[in-house]
Design a protein around this motif. Sequence first.
Motif, PDB file in Angstrom:
ATOM      1  N   GLU A 139      -3.937  -5.464  11.187  1.00 11.63           N
ATOM      2  CA  GLU A 139      -5.277  -5.539  10.591  1.00 11.63           C
ATOM      3  C   GLU A 139      -6.328  -5.895  11.641  1.00 11.63           C
ATOM      4  O   GLU A 139      -7.402  -5.304  11.680  1.00 11.63           O
ATOM      5  N   PRO A 170     -15.740 -11.399   6.235  1.00 11.61           N
ATOM      6  CA  PRO A 170     -15.029 -10.791   5.094  1.00 11.61           C
ATOM      7  C   PRO A 170     -16.027 -10.231   4.087  1.00 11.61           C
ATOM      8  O   PRO A 170     -17.084 -10.815   3.850  1.00 11.61           O
ATOM      9  N   ILE A 227     -14.242  -7.711  -2.105  1.00 10.43           N
ATOM     10  CA  ILE A 227     -13.264  -6.643  -2.303  1.00 10.43           C
ATOM     11  C   ILE A 227     -13.578  -5.886  -3.579  1.00 10.43           C
ATOM     12  O   ILE A 227     -13.752  -6.479  -4.645  1.00 10.43           O
ATOM     13  N   THR A 266     -12.207  -3.034  -6.238  1.00 10.24           N
ATOM     14  CA  THR A 266     -10.939  -2.444  -6.677  1.00 10.24           C
ATOM     15  C   THR A 266     -10.891  -0.943  -6.426  1.00 10.24           C
ATOM     16  O   THR A 266      -9.822  -0.364  -6.348  1.00 10.24           O
ATOM     17  N   THR A 279     -10.637   0.671   1.697  1.00  5.39           N
ATOM     18  CA  THR A 279     -10.700  -0.070   2.957  1.00  5.39           C
ATOM     19  C   THR A 279     -11.380  -1.412   2.710  1.00  5.39           C
ATOM     20  O   THR A 279     -11.848  -1.685   1.608  1.00  5.39           O
ATOM     21  N   ARG A 284     -10.045  -4.602   3.312  1.00  9.19           N
ATOM     22  CA  ARG A 284      -9.208  -5.730   2.900  1.00  9.19           C
ATOM     23  C   ARG A 284      -8.593  -6.491   4.069  1.00  9.19           C
ATOM     24  O   ARG A 284      -7.896  -7.476   3.878  1.00  9.19           O
ATOM     25  N   PHE A 330      -9.628 -10.161   4.428  1.00  6.39           N
ATOM     26  CA  PHE A 330      -9.134 -10.853   3.233  1.00  6.39           C
ATOM     27  C   PHE A 330      -7.652 -11.195   3.411  1.00  6.39           C
ATOM     28  O   PHE A 330      -7.223 -12.310   3.122  1.00  6.39           O
ATOM     29  N   LEU A 331      -6.874 -10.239   3.925  1.00  4.51           N
ATOM     30  CA  LEU A 331      -5.451 -10.499   4.168  1.00  4.51           C
ATOM     31  C   LEU A 331      -5.260 -11.590   5.213  1.00  4.51           C
ATOM     32  O   LEU A 331      -4.395 -12.456   5.065  1.00  4.51           O
TER      33      LEU A 331
END
Length: 143
Positions: free
Chosen positions: A53, A96, A99, A101, A105, A107, A110-111
């Motif tokens: 990432e 960040p 997000i 749904t 792209t 994320r 966030f991860l």
Amino acid sequence: MSEAVFPSPVEQTCRLTRHRKSARTARRKLHDFLLPHPAGELLLPTGELLVSELVTNAIQHCRAPRDRHILVHFQLSPDGTLRIEVHDADGEKPTPRPISTSSETGRGLFLVQELATQWGCCPREGGIGKFVWCHISPEAGAA
């Protein structure tokens, strides 16, 4: 005559081109770095995801000439915590995004926020660019 046994390195740095295949190369380098270490297998799944990432973000969002490389640094501390740093030539700090749904792209950070025990961004020494870092503990890596 017995062979000399050398300890596995606790730090490794690699330079990658800004190419879409560089995330795969970073995962492979991390895999090779971690496997000799006792906590390596616990850190590997989360470490591979997060290095991928961070490298992908550096490739996609860096506003620097395409010929600038990405530097990836791995460090394993005595307590088994893995530090990953991804350096690029763009000084803008990543933030960040909310997000959606429906979005495919956005994320990556966030991860990193959710899976790393800590993360952050710092200016590079010398004033050109930044590095984004994260820590992964063996306990968190096993989750």
